[in-house]
Write a protein that holds these residues in place. Structure first.
Motif, PDB file in Angstrom:
ATOM      1  N   GLU A 185      -1.708   5.241 -19.624  1.00 30.69           N
ATOM      2  CA  GLU A 185      -1.526   4.004 -20.718  1.00 30.69           C
ATOM      3  C   GLU A 185      -0.441   3.075 -20.204  1.00 30.69           C
ATOM      4  N   GLU A 186       0.485   3.365 -19.813  1.00 28.43           N
ATOM      5  CA  GLU A 186       1.649   2.442 -19.336  1.00 28.43           C
ATOM      6  C   GLU A 186       1.339   1.693 -18.105  1.00 28.43           C
ATOM      7  N   ARG A 187       0.440   2.437 -17.144  1.00 28.31           N
ATOM      8  CA  ARG A 187      -0.143   1.771 -16.188  1.00 28.31           C
ATOM      9  C   ARG A 187      -0.916   0.508 -16.508  1.00 28.31           C
ATOM     10  N   GLU A 188      -1.883   0.767 -17.410  1.00 37.19           N
ATOM     11  CA  GLU A 188      -2.763  -0.097 -18.023  1.00 37.19           C
ATOM     12  C   GLU A 188      -2.051  -1.256 -18.630  1.00 37.19           C
ATOM     13  N   LYS A 189      -0.986  -0.837 -19.465  1.00 40.63           N
ATOM     14  CA  LYS A 189      -0.057  -1.925 -20.153  1.00 40.63           C
ATOM     15  C   LYS A 189       0.313  -2.955 -18.993  1.00 40.63           C
ATOM     16  N   GLN A 190       0.720  -2.395 -18.098  1.00 39.94           N
ATOM     17  CA  GLN A 190       1.331  -3.450 -16.894  1.00 39.94           C
ATOM     18  C   GLN A 190       0.266  -4.179 -16.020  1.00 39.94           C
ATOM     19  N   GLY A 191      -1.015  -3.748 -16.366  1.00 41.81           N
ATOM     20  CA  GLY A 191      -2.019  -4.438 -15.807  1.00 41.81           C
ATOM     21  C   GLY A 191      -2.183  -4.018 -14.187  1.00 41.81           C
ATOM     22  N   LYS A 192      -1.665  -2.863 -14.075  1.00 38.81           N
ATOM     23  CA  LYS A 192      -1.694  -2.125 -12.629  1.00 38.81           C
ATOM     24  C   LYS A 192      -3.107  -1.205 -12.414  1.00 38.81           C
ATOM     25  N   SER A 193      -3.429  -1.572 -11.307  1.00 36.06           N
ATOM     26  CA  SER A 193      -4.476  -0.683 -10.837  1.00 36.06           C
ATOM     27  C   SER A 193      -4.110   0.678 -10.394  1.00 36.06           C
ATOM     28  N   GLN A 194      -4.929   1.830 -10.429  1.00 31.48           N
ATOM     29  CA  GLN A 194      -4.541   2.972  -9.827  1.00 31.48           C
ATOM     30  C   GLN A 194      -4.016   2.775  -8.409  1.00 31.48           C
ATOM     31  N   ARG A 195      -4.848   1.996  -7.747  1.00 25.92           N
ATOM     32  CA  ARG A 195      -4.227   1.683  -6.206  1.00 25.92           C
ATOM     33  C   ARG A 195      -3.114   1.166  -6.061  1.00 25.92           C
ATOM     34  N   LEU A 196      -2.718   0.226  -6.800  1.00 23.81           N
ATOM     35  CA  LEU A 196      -1.500  -0.580  -6.905  1.00 23.81           C
ATOM     36  C   LEU A 196      -0.369   0.539  -7.374  1.00 23.81           C
ATOM     37  N   LEU A 197      -0.459   1.278  -8.164  1.00 24.63           N
ATOM     38  CA  LEU A 197       0.673   1.977  -8.534  1.00 24.63           C
ATOM     39  C   LEU A 197       0.616   3.251  -7.640  1.00 24.63           C
ATOM     40  N   ALA A 198      -0.497   3.773  -7.150  1.00 33.81           N
ATOM     41  CA  ALA A 198      -0.175   4.580  -5.872  1.00 33.81           C
ATOM     42  C   ALA A 198       0.435   3.983  -4.779  1.00 33.81           C
ATOM     43  N   ASP A 199       0.048   2.753  -4.492  1.00 34.07           N
ATOM     44  CA  ASP A 199       0.872   2.350  -3.138  1.00 34.07           C
ATOM     45  C   ASP A 199       2.188   2.077  -3.398  1.00 34.07           C
TER      46      ASP A 199
ATOM     47  N   ILE B  93       7.011  12.806 -11.121  1.00 37.72           N
ATOM     48  CA  ILE B  93       7.313  12.008 -12.157  1.00 37.72           C
ATOM     49  C   ILE B  93       8.364  10.844 -12.193  1.00 37.72           C
ATOM     50  N   TRP B  94       9.311  11.281 -11.432  1.00 36.27           N
ATOM     51  CA  TRP B  94      10.536  10.146 -11.218  1.00 36.27           C
ATOM     52  C   TRP B  94      10.116   9.090 -10.539  1.00 36.27           C
ATOM     53  N   THR B  95       9.158   9.185  -9.649  1.00 31.19           N
ATOM     54  CA  THR B  95       8.719   8.037  -8.693  1.00 31.19           C
ATOM     55  C   THR B  95       7.713   7.482  -9.513  1.00 31.19           C
ATOM     56  N   ILE B  96       6.942   7.890 -10.227  1.00 25.07           N
ATOM     57  CA  ILE B  96       6.001   7.221 -11.002  1.00 25.07           C
ATOM     58  C   ILE B  96       6.838   6.417 -12.109  1.00 25.07           C
ATOM     59  N   ALA B  97       7.667   6.802 -12.807  1.00 20.13           N
ATOM     60  CA  ALA B  97       8.597   6.352 -13.601  1.00 20.13           C
ATOM     61  C   ALA B  97       9.152   4.762 -13.056  1.00 20.13           C
ATOM     62  N   GLU B  98      10.025   4.966 -11.836  1.00 16.18           N
ATOM     63  CA  GLU B  98      10.424   3.983 -11.326  1.00 16.18           C
ATOM     64  C   GLU B  98       9.402   2.858 -10.782  1.00 16.18           C
ATOM     65  N   ALA B  99       8.036   3.280 -10.618  1.00 17.27           N
ATOM     66  CA  ALA B  99       7.093   2.311 -10.206  1.00 17.27           C
ATOM     67  C   ALA B  99       6.692   1.502 -11.559  1.00 17.27           C
ATOM     68  N   LEU B 100       6.734   2.371 -12.640  1.00 14.76           N
ATOM     69  CA  LEU B 100       6.512   1.623 -13.848  1.00 14.76           C
ATOM     70  C   LEU B 100       7.608   0.935 -14.445  1.00 14.76           C
ATOM     71  N   ARG B 101       8.654   0.875 -13.762  1.00 19.29           N
ATOM     72  CA  ARG B 101      10.016  -0.017 -13.969  1.00 19.29           C
ATOM     73  C   ARG B 101      10.526   0.794 -15.486  1.00 19.29           C
ATOM     74  N   MET B 102      10.645   1.883 -15.280  1.00 21.40           N
ATOM     75  CA  MET B 102      11.361   2.754 -16.601  1.00 21.40           C
ATOM     76  C   MET B 102      12.178   3.879 -15.778  1.00 21.40           C
ATOM     77  N   LYS B 103      12.917   4.361 -16.638  1.00 18.73           N
ATOM     78  CA  LYS B 103      13.800   5.605 -16.289  1.00 18.73           C
ATOM     79  C   LYS B 103      12.870   6.882 -16.598  1.00 18.73           C
ATOM     80  N   PRO B 104      12.856   7.729 -15.847  1.00 19.34           N
ATOM     81  CA  PRO B 104      12.486   9.069 -15.934  1.00 19.34           C
ATOM     82  C   PRO B 104      12.514   9.583 -17.460  1.00 19.34           C
ATOM     83  N   SER B 105      13.505   9.368 -17.986  1.00 20.84           N
ATOM     84  CA  SER B 105      13.852   9.818 -19.426  1.00 20.84           C
ATOM     85  C   SER B 105      12.893   9.207 -20.316  1.00 20.84           C
ATOM     86  N   ARG B 106      12.852   7.814 -20.044  1.00 22.97           N
ATOM     87  CA  ARG B 106      11.882   6.947 -21.036  1.00 22.97           C
ATOM     88  C   ARG B 106      10.602   7.697 -20.948  1.00 22.97           C
TER      89      ARG B 106
END
Length: 95
Positions: free
Chosen positions: A22-36, A60-73
């Motif tokens: 959901e967060e990836r899609e809200k940001q308009g990112k493809s799976q490929r982009l987030l994975a990269d 989890i930490w890496t994904i959170a940072e790529a989604l521009r949020m803290k892991p705690s968020r």
């Protein structure tokens, strides 16, 4: 003795998967982009988003940072999706 409820562990994994997607899609990112951005294979991100892989804390930490949020968020978003009295440990609260 405390016992982990593995059915509930699966609920956490599935809920985390849903929130990440959901967060990836809200940001308009493809799976490929987030994975990269995470330096992951796209297939790994797909498995994480489908809840078929149990993510490591570092993932989890890496994904959170790529989604521009803290892991705690990210974890907080997962917690909000779970039932109010949700627990992994049977018969005792750990907090």
């Amino acid at each position: 003795m405390q016992h982990v409820n593995f059915k509930n562990a699966d609920i956490i994994i599935k809920t985390l998967a849903k929130v990440i997607k959901e967060e990836r899609e809200k940001q308009g990112k493809s799976q490929r982009l987030l994975a990269d951005e995470c330096s992951f294979q796209r297939s790994l991100l797909s498995r994480l988003e489908n809840g078929t892989n149990e993510p490591k804390l570092v993932s989890i930490w890496t994904i959170a940072e790529a989604l521009r949020m803290k892991p705690s968020r990210l974890i907080n978003l997962v917690e909000k999706e779970l039932p109010k009295d949700f627990t992994l440990i049977e018969n005792e609260l750990c907090y």
